[in-house]
Design a protein around this motif. Sequence first.
Motif, PDB file in Angstrom:
ATOM      1  N   GLY A 209       0.777  -1.231   0.000  1.00  0.00           N
ATOM      2  CA  GLY A 209       0.000   0.000   0.000  1.00  0.00           C
ATOM      3  C   GLY A 209       0.807   1.279   0.000  1.00  0.00           C
ATOM      4  O   GLY A 209       0.228   2.369  -0.069  1.00  0.00           O
ATOM      5  N   ALA A 210       2.130   1.200   0.045  1.00  0.00           N
ATOM      6  CA  ALA A 210       2.947   2.404   0.154  1.00  0.00           C
ATOM      7  C   ALA A 210       2.836   3.307  -1.070  1.00  0.00           C
ATOM      8  O   ALA A 210       3.038   4.521  -0.982  1.00  0.00           O
ATOM      9  CB  ALA A 210       4.411   2.039   0.394  1.00  0.00           C
ATOM     10  N   LEU A 211       2.531   2.714  -2.236  1.00  0.00           N
ATOM     11  CA  LEU A 211       2.437   3.497  -3.469  1.00  0.00           C
ATOM     12  C   LEU A 211       0.994   3.833  -3.836  1.00  0.00           C
ATOM     13  O   LEU A 211       0.747   4.405  -4.902  1.00  0.00           O
ATOM     14  CB  LEU A 211       3.101   2.742  -4.624  1.00  0.00           C
ATOM     15  N   ALA A 212       0.061   3.496  -2.972  1.00  0.00           N
ATOM     16  CA  ALA A 212      -1.349   3.776  -3.265  1.00  0.00           C
ATOM     17  C   ALA A 212      -1.558   5.274  -3.473  1.00  0.00           C
ATOM     18  O   ALA A 212      -1.034   6.103  -2.728  1.00  0.00           O
ATOM     19  CB  ALA A 212      -2.228   3.289  -2.118  1.00  0.00           C
ATOM     20  N   GLY A 213      -2.282   5.603  -4.526  1.00  0.00           N
ATOM     21  CA  GLY A 213      -2.557   6.993  -4.836  1.00  0.00           C
ATOM     22  C   GLY A 213      -1.475   7.669  -5.644  1.00  0.00           C
ATOM     23  O   GLY A 213      -1.635   8.830  -6.041  1.00  0.00           O
ATOM     24  N   ARG A 214      -0.363   6.984  -5.908  1.00  0.00           N
ATOM     25  CA  ARG A 214       0.732   7.537  -6.714  1.00  0.00           C
ATOM     26  C   ARG A 214       0.587   7.067  -8.157  1.00  0.00           C
ATOM     27  O   ARG A 214       0.068   5.978  -8.417  1.00  0.00           O
ATOM     28  CB  ARG A 214       2.079   7.109  -6.165  1.00  0.00           C
ATOM     29  N   GLN A 215       1.079   7.874  -9.077  1.00  0.00           N
ATOM     30  CA  GLN A 215       1.020   7.523 -10.494  1.00  0.00           C
ATOM     31  C   GLN A 215       2.368   7.764 -11.159  1.00  0.00           C
ATOM     32  O   GLN A 215       3.080   8.711 -10.817  1.00  0.00           O
ATOM     33  CB  GLN A 215      -0.057   8.338 -11.217  1.00  0.00           C
ATOM     34  N   ALA A 216       2.713   6.917 -12.098  1.00  0.00           N
ATOM     35  CA  ALA A 216       3.912   7.098 -12.918  1.00  0.00           C
ATOM     36  C   ALA A 216       3.728   6.320 -14.214  1.00  0.00           C
ATOM     37  O   ALA A 216       3.191   5.208 -14.208  1.00  0.00           O
ATOM     38  CB  ALA A 216       5.165   6.639 -12.183  1.00  0.00           C
ATOM     39  N   GLU A 217       4.184   6.909 -15.302  1.00  0.00           N
ATOM     40  CA  GLU A 217       4.040   6.270 -16.614  1.00  0.00           C
ATOM     41  C   GLU A 217       4.971   5.077 -16.775  1.00  0.00           C
ATOM     42  O   GLU A 217       4.648   4.106 -17.466  1.00  0.00           O
ATOM     43  CB  GLU A 217       4.367   7.278 -17.714  1.00  0.00           C
ATOM     44  N   VAL A 218       6.154   5.166 -16.165  1.00  0.00           N
ATOM     45  CA  VAL A 218       7.214   4.179 -16.354  1.00  0.00           C
ATOM     46  C   VAL A 218       7.651   3.662 -14.993  1.00  0.00           C
ATOM     47  O   VAL A 218       7.707   4.417 -14.016  1.00  0.00           O
ATOM     48  CB  VAL A 218       8.422   4.810 -17.086  1.00  0.00           C
ATOM     49  N   ALA A 219       7.947   2.367 -14.923  1.00  0.00           N
ATOM     50  CA  ALA A 219       8.519   1.785 -13.710  1.00  0.00           C
ATOM     51  C   ALA A 219       9.841   1.119 -14.041  1.00  0.00           C
ATOM     52  O   ALA A 219       9.893   0.231 -14.904  1.00  0.00           O
ATOM     53  CB  ALA A 219       7.561   0.764 -13.099  1.00  0.00           C
ATOM     54  N   GLN A 240       1.968  -4.485  -6.531  1.00  0.00           N
ATOM     55  CA  GLN A 240       2.218  -3.387  -5.594  1.00  0.00           C
ATOM     56  C   GLN A 240       3.020  -2.249  -6.216  1.00  0.00           C
ATOM     57  O   GLN A 240       3.093  -1.157  -5.633  1.00  0.00           O
ATOM     58  CB  GLN A 240       2.951  -3.918  -4.364  1.00  0.00           C
ATOM     59  N   THR A 241       3.622  -2.491  -7.358  1.00  0.00           N
ATOM     60  CA  THR A 241       4.403  -1.448  -8.033  1.00  0.00           C
ATOM     61  C   THR A 241       3.726  -1.066  -9.347  1.00  0.00           C
ATOM     62  O   THR A 241       3.037  -0.059  -9.433  1.00  0.00           O
ATOM     63  CB  THR A 241       5.850  -1.919  -8.258  1.00  0.00           C
ATOM     64  N   VAL A 242       3.858  -1.891 -10.348  1.00  0.00           N
ATOM     65  CA  VAL A 242       3.391  -1.567 -11.701  1.00  0.00           C
ATOM     66  C   VAL A 242       1.893  -1.278 -11.741  1.00  0.00           C
ATOM     67  O   VAL A 242       1.460  -0.240 -12.259  1.00  0.00           O
ATOM     68  CB  VAL A 242       3.738  -2.727 -12.663  1.00  0.00           C
ATOM     69  N   GLU A 243       1.095  -2.185 -11.219  1.00  0.00           N
ATOM     70  CA  GLU A 243      -0.357  -2.003 -11.274  1.00  0.00           C
ATOM     71  C   GLU A 243      -0.805  -0.823 -10.416  1.00  0.00           C
ATOM     72  O   GLU A 243      -1.681  -0.046 -10.816  1.00  0.00           O
ATOM     73  CB  GLU A 243      -1.059  -3.281 -10.828  1.00  0.00           C
ATOM     74  N   THR A 244      -0.204  -0.672  -9.257  1.00  0.00           N
ATOM     75  CA  THR A 244      -0.630   0.392  -8.344  1.00  0.00           C
ATOM     76  C   THR A 244      -0.413   1.774  -8.943  1.00  0.00           C
ATOM     77  O   THR A 244      -1.274   2.657  -8.822  1.00  0.00           O
ATOM     78  CB  THR A 244       0.117   0.281  -7.006  1.00  0.00           C
ATOM     79  N   ILE A 245       0.712   1.988  -9.611  1.00  0.00           N
ATOM     80  CA  ILE A 245       1.007   3.325 -10.140  1.00  0.00           C
ATOM     81  C   ILE A 245       0.476   3.523 -11.560  1.00  0.00           C
ATOM     82  O   ILE A 245       0.563   4.622 -12.107  1.00  0.00           O
ATOM     83  CB  ILE A 245       2.517   3.618 -10.117  1.00  0.00           C
ATOM     84  N   GLY A 246      -0.057   2.465 -12.176  1.00  0.00           N
ATOM     85  CA  GLY A 246      -0.593   2.589 -13.521  1.00  0.00           C
ATOM     86  C   GLY A 246       0.463   2.730 -14.597  1.00  0.00           C
ATOM     87  O   GLY A 246       0.232   3.383 -15.630  1.00  0.00           O
ATOM     88  N   ALA A 247       1.625   2.111 -14.391  1.00  0.00           N
ATOM     89  CA  ALA A 247       2.708   2.216 -15.380  1.00  0.00           C
ATOM     90  C   ALA A 247       2.310   1.568 -16.699  1.00  0.00           C
ATOM     91  O   ALA A 247       1.623   0.546 -16.731  1.00  0.00           O
ATOM     92  CB  ALA A 247       3.973   1.559 -14.844  1.00  0.00           C
TER      93      ALA A 247
END
Length: 309
Positions: A209-219, A240-247
């Motif tokens: 959950g640490a990246l919840a609410g964060r967005q980034a195009e690239v991971a 928890q990384t790619v899907e959460t930030i919407g990369a």
Amino acid sequence: MRLRLGRPDIADLADRFDTPAADGDLSVTFLGVSSLLVDDGETALLTDGFLSRPSLLRVAVGRLSPDRERIDATLGRLGFGGTGRDLAAVLPVHTHYDHAMDSAVVAQRTGAVLLGGSSCANLGRGAGLDPAQIAVVSPGQPQTFGGFTLTHLVSEHCPPDRYPGTIDEPVVPPVRTSAYRCGETWSILVEHTSGRSALLQGSAGFVEGALAGRQAEVAYLGVGQLGVMDEDYIRTYWAQTVETIGARRVVLTHWDDFFRGLDQPLRTLPYAADDLDVTLRIFTQLAGEQGIALHLPTLWRREDPWAGL
């Protein structure tokens, strides 16, 4: 560690090294492990800056200190240090030797701020870095360097962490490998005034959950040790990384054998330490299902991971 001989053949992965090349100012350059130079032509940032890459024998039984000749050669090739450009910041993702051993020296050579947790600050102090070049971050608090805004978010090292704990006193090389304890581990969110964004995830660990609410195009995802974890862990790491930030694009790092220098062709870590084949099999399936581009980066090449997004 697993008793399996050999390592994935990098020649079999040739079609994976297809991260788009940069033709503009904004770029990312891979320098092995999870060292990434992020540059817009005016301001440049470097994660880790691990350039010495001592041999396995030295790491196992010797004492470690930054190899200034290798560091200077790499910085010179990149156009930094000496009479070249300055770096704005050096950003260790945690303080194991294969990430942060050279970070203070790189900051000294380039005028950069060494930016991280209290463990990172003690590496700077041990190296005699000017206190004005040492900064301790507050998790979740953005910091701006030129056109870049950086946000450090709390993360975890991929299990097992062989050197856990924090660095509570200045580290003065040469020291045993174990002196470079993990310290604070970070996910680093990079946002640029161009509207581009990236997550720099140096270790294959996470805080749920640490990246919840964060967005980034690239991971940029570190995958060291990931291939020896069970499949549920690997899928959860992706979620928890790619899907959460919407990369929409993923570039994998920390897969190379860091016991030999950058003057030699890269090769993968041996199966005894990691299994990149497993990671790629699972990630390829997930990326295909979710319409996400998946790549490996090419050493030394200026790349544009945002091209076509």
